[in-house]
Design a protein around this motif. Structure first.
Motif, short mmCIF file in Angstrom:
data_model
loop_
_atom_site.label_atom_id
_atom_site.label_comp_id
_atom_site.label_asym_id
_atom_site.label_seq_id
_atom_site.Cartn_x
_atom_site.Cartn_y
_atom_site.Cartn_z
N THR A 1 19.59 -62.20 30.67
CA THR A 1 19.97 -63.45 31.20
C THR A 1 21.29 -63.36 32.00
OG1 THR A 1 19.35 -64.63 29.07
CG2 THR A 1 21.11 -65.64 30.64
N LEU A 2 20.94 -63.83 32.98
CA LEU A 2 21.89 -63.68 34.47
C LEU A 2 22.65 -65.03 34.61
CD1 LEU A 2 23.11 -61.90 36.71
CD2 LEU A 2 21.45 -62.81 38.27
N LEU A 3 23.86 -64.86 34.60
CA LEU A 3 24.88 -66.06 34.75
C LEU A 3 25.51 -65.97 36.40
CD1 LEU A 3 26.41 -66.24 31.17
CD2 LEU A 3 24.63 -67.45 32.01
N ALA A 4 25.86 -66.99 36.99
CA ALA A 4 26.66 -66.82 37.89
C ALA A 4 27.65 -68.06 37.83
CB ALA A 4 25.76 -67.21 39.46
N GLN A 5 28.64 -68.17 38.94
CA GLN A 5 29.67 -69.39 38.76
C GLN A 5 30.71 -68.98 40.06
OE1 GLN A 5 32.27 -69.38 35.27
NE2 GLN A 5 32.19 -71.54 35.21
N PHE B 1 29.17 -62.84 39.27
CA PHE B 1 27.78 -62.61 38.17
C PHE B 1 28.25 -61.78 36.80
CE2 PHE B 1 26.39 -62.94 42.46
CZ PHE B 1 25.29 -63.80 42.57
N ALA B 2 27.31 -62.11 35.76
CA ALA B 2 27.55 -61.49 34.66
C ALA B 2 26.03 -61.25 34.10
CB ALA B 2 28.30 -62.10 33.74
N ALA B 3 25.60 -60.31 33.45
CA ALA B 3 24.22 -60.19 32.69
C ALA B 3 24.33 -59.57 31.44
CB ALA B 3 23.32 -59.45 33.77
N TYR B 4 23.58 -59.90 30.73
CA TYR B 4 23.52 -59.36 29.29
C TYR B 4 22.07 -59.34 28.84
CZ TYR B 4 23.47 -64.36 27.36
OH TYR B 4 23.19 -65.40 27.24
N PRO B 5 21.66 -58.71 27.76
CA PRO B 5 20.40 -58.77 26.97
C PRO B 5 19.97 -60.02 26.40
CG PRO B 5 21.56 -56.49 26.50
CD PRO B 5 22.63 -57.32 27.25
N SER B 6 18.88 -60.75 26.90
CA SER B 6 18.87 -62.24 26.55
C SER B 6 18.75 -62.25 24.90
CB SER B 6 17.35 -62.48 26.96
OG SER B 6 17.52 -62.59 28.20
N GLU B 7 19.84 -63.22 24.59
CA GLU B 7 20.00 -63.87 23.02
C GLU B 7 20.77 -62.67 22.44
OE1 GLU B 7 16.22 -65.23 21.24
OE2 GLU B 7 16.29 -66.86 22.65
N GLN B 8 21.50 -61.64 23.21
CA GLN B 8 22.52 -60.98 22.38
C GLN B 8 23.98 -61.29 22.86
OE1 GLN B 8 21.04 -56.75 22.40
NE2 GLN B 8 19.23 -57.27 22.45
#
Length: 340
Positions: free
Chosen positions: A259-263, A272-279
């Motif tokens: 899941t990639l987030l941006a703000q 940007f920040a990314a992490y394994p989805s649902e972890q």
């Protein structure tokens, strides 16, 4: 806008939606990955307020919902339009009316589309309850409905969920609320709440797996960006970088479901920040990108025709649209921002 306003159409072209001079306008790629055309008015000649919801169906059609501008001293109702392909004209605005009991200053509407292409429109009424209107299975629209469960503040957010069901989230001063359908085209019910202190205007929901949806929000007590997935407790992910909602997209990075987030950060740059989805318990770290952008700049995320992560940054005050795509490199490496 309420929802991700950078959308990949059914023909693979990316398009963005913006509100300018009382109209929703669309800019689109002339070809996938190519140059962009000039902004074009969508939905016909009715004037709208800058309170717009946007959603994308499984068929890649864009659904737009906006409040019509008041006329003759009367408040405007909701309007809906469908945009089938970025380079084609959108359907004219279709009036949805104004639900009973609505306050004088409505919030942004939310719209989500089920797997049969039926749009579902959500707003908060004057009593703080969710009201819903949905397209029928055989065309046309059903009546406004009220689940009569749960009170919240601000705009709801909506997202397509598992097995064709649509899911909705709202924020109360001390809780998050989650409504969903038992089956497609069925009534909505409040199925769960979670203790939280969500900051108004920071909710953003995304499907994070084939089974689940997740809502992101800023915790007003700690300033942390948190994630809540029904059936679990809210989990902090990172410190909120800026005041508004994050943009979010599920994608593959180095072979991993992420899941990639941006703000837009408070200091002005996009992060940007990314992490394994649902972890979410693994946490995420912000990475800065590009030059500072105006305080009103919005960020949205999508996958392009080649399934590359693409970020769009739009400043309503200047009209500047910037685009960045993930590089063909290991890790989360975004390319330089380009004005289009």
């Amino acid at each position: 806008m309420n929802g991700e306003w950078l959308i990949r159409g059914s023909d693979g072209r990316l398009s963005v939606y913006l509100v300018s001079d009382g109209a929703v306008r669309c800019r689109a790629e002339r070809a996938p990955g190519g140059n962009w055309d000039a902004p074009r008015r969508t939905g016909g000649e009715r004037r709208v307020e800058p309170l717009v919801g946007v959603g994308r169906g499984a068929d890649s059609y864009a659904h737009l919902v906006a409040w019509q501008s008041p006329a003759g001293g009367k408040p405007g109702g909701l309007l809906h339009s469908t945009h089938f392909r970025p380079l084609l004209a959108a359907l004219d605005w279709h009036p949805l009316g104004r639900p009973a009991g609505l306050g004088e200053s409505p919030d942004e509407p939310a719209v989500a589309v089920d797997d049969q292409g039926r749009a579902h429109v959500f707003v908060r009424d004057g009593a703080g309850r969710l009201v819903i209107r949905a397209q029928k299975e055989k065309g046309g629209w059903g009546p406004w409905r009220d689940p009569q469960e749960g009170e919240f503040a601000g705009a709801p957010v909506a997202v397509p969920g598992r097995a064709g069901r649509v899911e909705v989230y709202g924020a109360a001063p001390d809780a998050l609320l989650h409504w969903r359908q038992d089956k497609p085209a069925a009534a909505f019910h409040l199925v769960e709440t979670a203790e939280a202190v969500p900051r108004p205007g920071t909710l953003r929901a995304v499907a994070t797996s084939e089974e689940n949806t997740t809502v992101f929000y800023t915790d007003d007590a700690t300033g942390r960006l948190c994630a809540w997935r029904p059936g679990h407790k809210p989990v902090p992910v990172a410190s909120a970088a800026g005041p508004g909602p994050v943009a979010a997209v599920r994608c593959v990075i180095d072979g991993h479901d992420c899941t990639l987030l941006a703000q837009r950060a408070t200091h002005g740059r996009i992060v940007f920040a990314a992490y394994p989805s649902e972890q979410e318990e693994a946490g995420a770290t912000w990475t800065e990108s590009g030059p500072p952008v105006p305080a009103d700049a919005l960020v949205s995320l999508a996958l392009d025709a080649e399934d590359r992560v693409t970020a769009a940054c739009l400043s309503p005050s200047t009209g500047r649209l910037l685009l960045s795509r993930r590089k063909d490199a290991a890790g989360l490496a975004m390319g330089a921002w380009q004005e289009v």
